[in-house]
Write a protein that holds these residues in place. Sequence first.
Motif, PDB file in Angstrom:
ATOM      1  N   ASP A  21      -1.729 -81.286 -57.449  1.00  0.00           N
ATOM      2  CA  ASP A  21      -2.314 -82.628 -57.392  1.00  0.00           C
ATOM      3  C   ASP A  21      -1.599 -83.474 -56.337  1.00  0.00           C
ATOM      4  OD1 ASP A  21      -4.099 -82.103 -59.516  1.00  0.00           O
ATOM      5  OD2 ASP A  21      -2.575 -82.629 -60.995  1.00  0.00           O
ATOM      6  N   ALA A  22      -0.272 -83.377 -56.322  1.00  0.00           N
ATOM      7  CA  ALA A  22       0.522 -84.154 -55.368  1.00  0.00           C
ATOM      8  C   ALA A  22       0.261 -83.704 -53.937  1.00  0.00           C
ATOM      9  CB  ALA A  22       2.007 -84.042 -55.702  1.00  0.00           C
ATOM     10  N   VAL A  23       0.172 -82.398 -53.732  1.00  0.00           N
ATOM     11  CA  VAL A  23      -0.078 -81.875 -52.385  1.00  0.00           C
ATOM     12  C   VAL A  23      -1.448 -82.326 -51.890  1.00  0.00           C
ATOM     13  CG1 VAL A  23      -0.376 -79.785 -51.006  1.00  0.00           C
ATOM     14  CG2 VAL A  23       1.465 -79.908 -52.709  1.00  0.00           C
ATOM     15  N   ASN A  24      -2.445 -82.263 -52.747  1.00  0.00           N
ATOM     16  CA  ASN A  24      -3.788 -82.728 -52.354  1.00  0.00           C
ATOM     17  C   ASN A  24      -3.774 -84.206 -51.986  1.00  0.00           C
ATOM     18  OD1 ASN A  24      -4.902 -80.198 -52.789  1.00  0.00           O
ATOM     19  ND2 ASN A  24      -5.524 -80.645 -54.899  1.00  0.00           N
ATOM     20  N   ALA A  25      -3.006 -85.001 -52.732  1.00  0.00           N
ATOM     21  CA  ALA A  25      -2.922 -86.434 -52.436  1.00  0.00           C
ATOM     22  C   ALA A  25      -2.201 -86.687 -51.121  1.00  0.00           C
ATOM     23  CB  ALA A  25      -2.216 -87.154 -53.584  1.00  0.00           C
ATOM     24  N   MET A  26      -1.167 -85.899 -50.831  1.00  0.00           N
ATOM     25  CA  MET A  26      -0.489 -86.004 -49.543  1.00  0.00           C
ATOM     26  C   MET A  26      -1.466 -85.775 -48.397  1.00  0.00           C
ATOM     27  SD  MET A  26       2.984 -83.795 -50.279  1.00  0.00           S
ATOM     28  CE  MET A  26       3.590 -83.914 -48.585  1.00  0.00           C
ATOM     29  N   GLN A  27      -2.281 -84.733 -48.549  1.00  0.00           N
ATOM     30  CA  GLN A  27      -3.243 -84.392 -47.502  1.00  0.00           C
ATOM     31  C   GLN A  27      -4.314 -85.472 -47.367  1.00  0.00           C
ATOM     32  OE1 GLN A  27      -4.561 -80.548 -48.890  1.00  0.00           O
ATOM     33  NE2 GLN A  27      -2.682 -79.504 -48.243  1.00  0.00           N
ATOM     34  N   TRP A  28      -4.749 -86.023 -48.491  1.00  0.00           N
ATOM     35  CA  TRP A  28      -5.735 -87.102 -48.463  1.00  0.00           C
ATOM     36  C   TRP A  28      -5.195 -88.284 -47.662  1.00  0.00           C
ATOM     37  CZ3 TRP A  28      -9.113 -88.635 -53.263  1.00  0.00           C
ATOM     38  CH2 TRP A  28      -9.860 -89.760 -52.977  1.00  0.00           C
ATOM     39  N   LEU A  29      -3.982 -88.708 -47.980  1.00  0.00           N
ATOM     40  CA  LEU A  29      -3.392 -89.864 -47.311  1.00  0.00           C
ATOM     41  C   LEU A  29      -3.140 -89.574 -45.833  1.00  0.00           C
ATOM     42  CD1 LEU A  29      -0.941 -90.943 -50.143  1.00  0.00           C
ATOM     43  CD2 LEU A  29      -2.933 -92.226 -49.344  1.00  0.00           C
ATOM     44  N   ALA A  30      -2.696 -88.370 -45.529  1.00  0.00           N
ATOM     45  CA  ALA A  30      -2.414 -88.017 -44.135  1.00  0.00           C
ATOM     46  C   ALA A  30      -3.673 -88.031 -43.277  1.00  0.00           C
ATOM     47  CB  ALA A  30      -1.750 -86.643 -44.063  1.00  0.00           C
ATOM     48  N   SER A  31      -4.784 -87.640 -43.866  1.00  0.00           N
ATOM     49  CA  SER A  31      -6.028 -87.516 -43.098  1.00  0.00           C
ATOM     50  C   SER A  31      -6.723 -88.848 -42.851  1.00  0.00           C
ATOM     51  CB  SER A  31      -6.996 -86.580 -43.832  1.00  0.00           C
ATOM     52  OG  SER A  31      -7.449 -87.172 -45.045  1.00  0.00           O
ATOM     53  N   GLY A  32      -6.333 -89.886 -43.622  1.00  0.00           N
ATOM     54  CA  GLY A  32      -7.085 -91.130 -43.519  1.00  0.00           C
ATOM     55  C   GLY A  32      -8.513 -90.904 -43.956  1.00  0.00           C
ATOM     56  N   CYS A  33      -8.648 -90.340 -45.131  1.00  0.00           N
ATOM     57  CA  CYS A  33      -9.943 -89.846 -45.619  1.00  0.00           C
ATOM     58  C   CYS A  33     -11.050 -90.901 -45.545  1.00  0.00           C
ATOM     59  CB  CYS A  33      -9.769 -89.363 -47.059  1.00  0.00           C
ATOM     60  SG  CYS A  33     -11.185 -88.455 -47.682  1.00  0.00           S
ATOM     61  N   ASP A  34     -12.176 -90.499 -44.977  1.00  0.00           N
ATOM     62  CA  ASP A  34     -13.379 -91.343 -44.906  1.00  0.00           C
ATOM     63  C   ASP A  34     -13.146 -92.654 -44.155  1.00  0.00           C
ATOM     64  OD1 ASP A  34     -14.706 -89.420 -46.369  1.00  0.00           O
ATOM     65  OD2 ASP A  34     -14.401 -90.431 -48.283  1.00  0.00           O
ATOM     66  N   GLY A  35     -12.191 -92.640 -43.226  1.00  0.00           N
ATOM     67  CA  GLY A  35     -11.990 -93.822 -42.403  1.00  0.00           C
ATOM     68  C   GLY A  35     -10.899 -94.775 -42.853  1.00  0.00           C
ATOM     69  N   ASP A  36     -10.149 -94.424 -43.904  1.00  0.00           N
ATOM     70  CA  ASP A  36      -9.000 -95.249 -44.299  1.00  0.00           C
ATOM     71  C   ASP A  36      -7.838 -95.023 -43.340  1.00  0.00           C
ATOM     72  OD1 ASP A  36     -10.016 -96.573 -46.519  1.00  0.00           O
ATOM     73  OD2 ASP A  36      -9.578 -94.903 -47.868  1.00  0.00           O
ATOM     74  N   VAL A  37      -6.854 -95.906 -43.389  1.00  0.00           N
ATOM     75  CA  VAL A  37      -5.680 -95.767 -42.546  1.00  0.00           C
ATOM     76  C   VAL A  37      -4.898 -94.517 -42.943  1.00  0.00           C
ATOM     77  CG1 VAL A  37      -4.322 -97.271 -44.082  1.00  0.00           C
ATOM     78  CG2 VAL A  37      -3.581 -96.903 -41.706  1.00  0.00           C
ATOM     79  N   PRO A  38      -4.498 -93.659 -42.012  1.00  0.00           N
ATOM     80  CA  PRO A  38      -3.652 -92.507 -42.328  1.00  0.00           C
ATOM     81  C   PRO A  38      -2.248 -92.974 -42.724  1.00  0.00           C
ATOM     82  CG  PRO A  38      -4.800 -92.190 -40.235  1.00  0.00           C
ATOM     83  CD  PRO A  38      -4.955 -93.635 -40.608  1.00  0.00           C
ATOM     84  N   ILE A  39      -1.688 -92.352 -43.746  1.00  0.00           N
ATOM     85  CA  ILE A  39      -0.381 -92.742 -44.280  1.00  0.00           C
ATOM     86  C   ILE A  39       0.484 -91.501 -44.453  1.00  0.00           C
ATOM     87  CG2 ILE A  39       0.837 -93.781 -46.240  1.00  0.00           C
ATOM     88  CD1 ILE A  39      -1.700 -95.406 -46.807  1.00  0.00           C
TER      89      ILE A  39
END
Length: 409
Positions: free
Chosen positions: A319-337
């Motif tokens: 779950d944590a790894v998936n969330a890391m990847q979500w934030l890194a990608s800037g999913c759907d146009g959000d700011v990458p973190i």
Amino acid sequence: MLVLNQNVTRETYPPELARILNVEAAEESRAWLRQWDQLRQGETPLWSLRSAAKRLGVAEVAVKDESVRSTLGSFKALGAPIALIRLVRRLWPAENLRAADLFRGQHHALLQDLTVISATDGNHGRALAAAARSLGCRCVIVLHAHVSAEREQAIAAYGARIIRISGNYDESVNKAARLAAKNKWFVVSDTSYDGYEDIPRDVMQGYGTIVAEVIEQTTGGRADPAFTHVFLQGGVGGLAAGLASYFWEYHGEHCPRFVVVEPEQADCLMQSAIRNAASKATGTVDSVMAGLACGEASPLAWKILQPRIDAFQTIQDSDAVNAMQWLASGCDGDVPIVAGESGAAGLAGLVALLKDKKSAEMIGLNSDARILLINTEGATAPSVYADLTGVSAAQVLKRQADYLSYPVA
């Protein structure tokens, strides 16, 4: 898994808890931290993830980004230096030592024979080592078997002496305590135990800076909270206690609901809720979320968490790894973190919880929910981060810079 806290209360902040943590002491700590050149000037970003909120079916998702608090890379930069400053002031009460002078190393001659020691999963030890170098005292850090060589090198870079043990985090805590007693050193730990509460209290007090900034960035000081829910990382409970206590004292009975998230194999806080006392984890403790891989709750932190946290949640490493990847990608146009393994735990908990409609309803998560997440760390182990996300932290920061140059309307 989600466990509701049967002891939660909505009353105003009790005086007996204010004697442990309070807004006044948090603001004093915040003022002191402004004098330390290892911290960035100004507040850390509070990112609004509009696309994430839309995808998850809630009104708002915001991330307070502690990864850029300092070059130390985590929120721990707010706790260890405050605890060290307060320790030094207690040891030399007649000297009337000012935090600004201590941070500038002006009392190096006075402190050169002082040795502080702590066990760590990485971030706390790095922050303590940096603070000790600024003040001019000695620092010893005890690392357990699962702390990576990369994190060890980051701590040693600040001049700390490293001691390795073969056990886990809780065994490293015990080792640090024994070494301190033998050598007349001072433990500066973020977890409490019998007879040891002053310094963990000071560490937690430093974390109040995060909430003070969130309130300024959202409500402008108004009494009504900007968020309905706050997801907080577990560990021994220090971060959750430090933040929840500030929100609770400031907003009183109207403060947000709190969900504490921890790895399923390091479930000491959930077990504390079940057993109604600070308890040990039931699993192996080992987790990719290194900063949360703690086997025993801090009794001092539990005094705050027991009456105030609404629910305790465990998540899987995946779950944590998936969330890391979500934030890194800037999913759907959000700011990458850039969010490290523990930093992404809040988002991981939110996503997992919303997949379980019954559990979401139990904690009041619906389309009107406004959620605050805390990114507690960046890529504090850069190679681990790259392996888990498939990109380097530098690449994500480049994406972020591009995003900020061409903001999405």
